[in-house]
Design a protein around this motif. Sequence first.
Motif, PDB file in Angstrom:
ATOM      1  N   MET A  80       0.823  -1.217   0.000  1.00 22.42           N
ATOM      2  CA  MET A  80       0.000   0.000   0.000  1.00 22.42           C
ATOM      3  C   MET A  80       0.854   1.264   0.000  1.00 22.42           C
ATOM      4  SD  MET A  80      -3.057  -0.730   2.659  1.00 22.42           S
ATOM      5  CE  MET A  80      -4.649  -1.372   2.136  1.00 22.42           C
ATOM      6  N   ILE A  82       3.389   1.813  -1.661  1.00 21.47           N
ATOM      7  CA  ILE A  82       3.715   2.138  -3.065  1.00 21.47           C
ATOM      8  C   ILE A  82       2.533   2.889  -3.696  1.00 21.47           C
ATOM      9  CG2 ILE A  82       4.288   1.196  -5.342  1.00 21.47           C
ATOM     10  CD1 ILE A  82       5.556  -1.190  -3.835  1.00 21.47           C
ATOM     11  N   THR A  83       1.316   2.369  -3.452  1.00 27.14           N
ATOM     12  CA  THR A  83       0.121   3.036  -3.984  1.00 27.14           C
ATOM     13  C   THR A  83       0.068   4.486  -3.498  1.00 27.14           C
ATOM     14  OG1 THR A  83      -1.054   0.928  -3.955  1.00 27.14           O
ATOM     15  CG2 THR A  83      -2.404   2.901  -4.152  1.00 27.14           C
ATOM     16  N   ALA A  84       0.320   4.672  -2.190  1.00 26.08           N
ATOM     17  CA  ALA A  84       0.277   6.020  -1.615  1.00 26.08           C
ATOM     18  C   ALA A  84       1.317   6.914  -2.287  1.00 26.08           C
ATOM     19  CB  ALA A  84       0.515   5.950  -0.112  1.00 26.08           C
ATOM     20  N   GLN A  86       2.609   6.522  -5.303  1.00 22.09           N
ATOM     21  CA  GLN A  86       2.190   6.775  -6.689  1.00 22.09           C
ATOM     22  C   GLN A  86       1.154   7.886  -6.757  1.00 22.09           C
ATOM     23  OE1 GLN A  86       1.028   2.710  -7.455  1.00 22.09           O
ATOM     24  NE2 GLN A  86       2.683   2.388  -8.918  1.00 22.09           N
ATOM     25  N   LYS A  87       0.299   7.928  -5.717  1.00 19.82           N
ATOM     26  CA  LYS A  87      -0.744   8.951  -5.702  1.00 19.82           C
ATOM     27  C   LYS A  87      -0.237  10.284  -5.175  1.00 19.82           C
ATOM     28  CE  LYS A  87      -4.722   5.938  -5.330  1.00 19.82           C
ATOM     29  NZ  LYS A  87      -6.021   5.754  -4.715  1.00 19.82           N
ATOM     30  N   ASN A  89       0.796  10.848  -2.166  1.00 22.06           N
ATOM     31  CA  ASN A  89       0.497  11.015  -0.747  1.00 22.06           C
ATOM     32  C   ASN A  89       1.690  10.528   0.081  1.00 22.06           C
ATOM     33  OD1 ASN A  89      -0.691  11.306   1.711  1.00 22.06           O
ATOM     34  ND2 ASN A  89      -2.636  10.331   1.117  1.00 22.06           N
ATOM     35  N   PHE A  92       1.263   9.582   3.917  1.00 22.03           N
ATOM     36  CA  PHE A  92       0.589   8.302   4.139  1.00 22.03           C
ATOM     37  C   PHE A  92       1.529   7.145   3.801  1.00 22.03           C
ATOM     38  CE2 PHE A  92      -3.001   5.244   2.893  1.00 22.03           C
ATOM     39  CZ  PHE A  92      -3.240   4.896   4.212  1.00 22.03           C
TER      40      PHE A  92
ATOM     41  N   HIS B  10       1.197   1.870 -13.069  1.00 23.85           N
ATOM     42  CA  HIS B  10       0.056   1.030 -12.730  1.00 23.85           C
ATOM     43  C   HIS B  10      -0.214   1.114 -11.226  1.00 23.85           C
ATOM     44  CE1 HIS B  10      -2.713  -2.226 -13.861  1.00 23.85           C
ATOM     45  NE2 HIS B  10      -2.714  -2.367 -12.550  1.00 23.85           N
ATOM     46  N   VAL B  11      -1.381   1.634 -10.898  1.00 22.84           N
ATOM     47  CA  VAL B  11      -1.717   1.836  -9.484  1.00 22.84           C
ATOM     48  C   VAL B  11      -2.748   0.796  -9.059  1.00 22.84           C
ATOM     49  CG1 VAL B  11      -2.648   3.456  -7.793  1.00 22.84           C
ATOM     50  CG2 VAL B  11      -1.274   4.305  -9.702  1.00 22.84           C
ATOM     51  N   ILE B  12      -2.445   0.079  -7.980  1.00 20.37           N
ATOM     52  CA  ILE B  12      -3.413  -0.866  -7.411  1.00 20.37           C
ATOM     53  C   ILE B  12      -4.068  -0.181  -6.218  1.00 20.37           C
ATOM     54  CG2 ILE B  12      -3.734  -3.135  -6.353  1.00 20.37           C
ATOM     55  CD1 ILE B  12      -1.279  -4.083  -7.890  1.00 20.37           C
ATOM     56  N   GLU B  13      -5.383  -0.170  -6.204  1.00 29.11           N
ATOM     57  CA  GLU B  13      -6.101   0.557  -5.154  1.00 29.11           C
ATOM     58  C   GLU B  13      -5.999  -0.147  -3.796  1.00 29.11           C
ATOM     59  OE1 GLU B  13      -7.371   3.523  -5.201  1.00 29.11           O
ATOM     60  OE2 GLU B  13      -6.821   3.770  -7.310  1.00 29.11           O
ATOM     61  N   TYR B  14      -6.111   0.647  -2.735  1.00 28.63           N
ATOM     62  CA  TYR B  14      -6.014   0.107  -1.369  1.00 28.63           C
ATOM     63  C   TYR B  14      -7.021  -1.018  -1.133  1.00 28.63           C
ATOM     64  CZ  TYR B  14      -3.604   4.589  -0.625  1.00 28.63           C
ATOM     65  OH  TYR B  14      -2.757   5.656  -0.719  1.00 28.63           O
ATOM     66  N   TYR B  17      -5.951  -4.404  -2.198  1.00 33.59           N
ATOM     67  CA  TYR B  17      -4.980  -5.007  -1.287  1.00 33.59           C
ATOM     68  C   TYR B  17      -5.675  -5.588  -0.055  1.00 33.59           C
ATOM     69  CZ  TYR B  17      -0.919  -3.186  -3.789  1.00 33.59           C
ATOM     70  OH  TYR B  17       0.045  -2.928  -4.723  1.00 33.59           O
ATOM     71  N   HIS B  64       3.165  -7.512  -7.641  1.00 26.79           N
ATOM     72  CA  HIS B  64       2.820  -6.938  -8.953  1.00 26.79           C
ATOM     73  C   HIS B  64       3.226  -7.793 -10.143  1.00 26.79           C
ATOM     74  CE1 HIS B  64       3.034  -2.709  -6.875  1.00 26.79           C
ATOM     75  NE2 HIS B  64       2.126  -3.491  -6.358  1.00 26.79           N
TER      76      HIS B  64
END
Lengths: 207, 98
Positions: A80, A82-84, A86-87, A89, A92, B10-14, B17, B64
């Motif tokens: 997660m 990484i997602t934060a 990428q966005k 944030n 976070f 490529h974004v995977i949403e929270y 997960y 990923h």
Amino acid sequence: MSATDHAAVHHVHRDDYGSRMGMWLFLFTELILFGGLFIIYAVYRFVHQQEFHLAAQELNTTIGLINTIALLTSSMTAAMSITAMQKGNVRFSKALIWVTIGFAFVFMVNKYFEWGAKISHGIYPGSKDLLAKPEGEILYFGLYYVMTGLHTLHVIIGVIFFLFILRQIKQGKIASDRYVRLENSALYWHLVDLIWIFLFPLFYLIH
Amino acid sequence: MSDHQHEESHVIEYGNYIFIWLGLLAFTGITVTVSGINLGNWTIVIALFIACVKSWYVLNYFMHMKYEDIIFKVFIATALFTFFIFLGFTFWDYSFTR
């Protein structure tokens, strides 16, 4: 001329794809490292089935289960982060890395008490009590200490990686447009999780 | 080479997960429950099968792999193939020398 120089300075050579590929190749050497130990385990378990069953009764399944949950959850928070990032944030993302490190400590504290209890019961490599046991049990505990020990060493290295990442985020070297080091550290962390996915049933769940 | 740049984002949403994590916890619960039932030699088979399923999810989603190029998958297949050669030959050797 100066314009191209300027552009060259800002376009630092970066190959995230190659970087990830390199990390994966490294992870395969880890697979072979642990794989060798799993093969030794497989052969000795095959030879000493009864004794492995008996020795496994000594392990605390609850501690093993808590550590499994801790690692699975930390794997999720690492992914997660990484997602934060990428966005964009960053705060976070950092928080999630800290949570990951927190779970790593839960794991290590558990391991400390687990090993501590074994050692206080006289079960440690080379101890008189252990050497008095049948060969299969000595092998089981030998493998238990080597494999979970090597795995915990990887947990410690993973924590060091993440602390390094946090420092680089602070320095601005990792940001929402350049986070391959965070990705690679997370990959390392997931490998630690993957190995535990196999260690847990093989050592704790033999009944 | 520029196509690599696209995958980078490529974004995977929270939520995805969390979904995978819940699945992994459920599989862990199944492993622990099954280990308490005496199924003889099947216990280890089921335990390893569930561990493989869990690994598949960790590899594909947390790591990923699902979104990586085919070459990464070829690498994984090669690494696993090598490992199973080691494992297989060890048992093969053992069955002849016993």
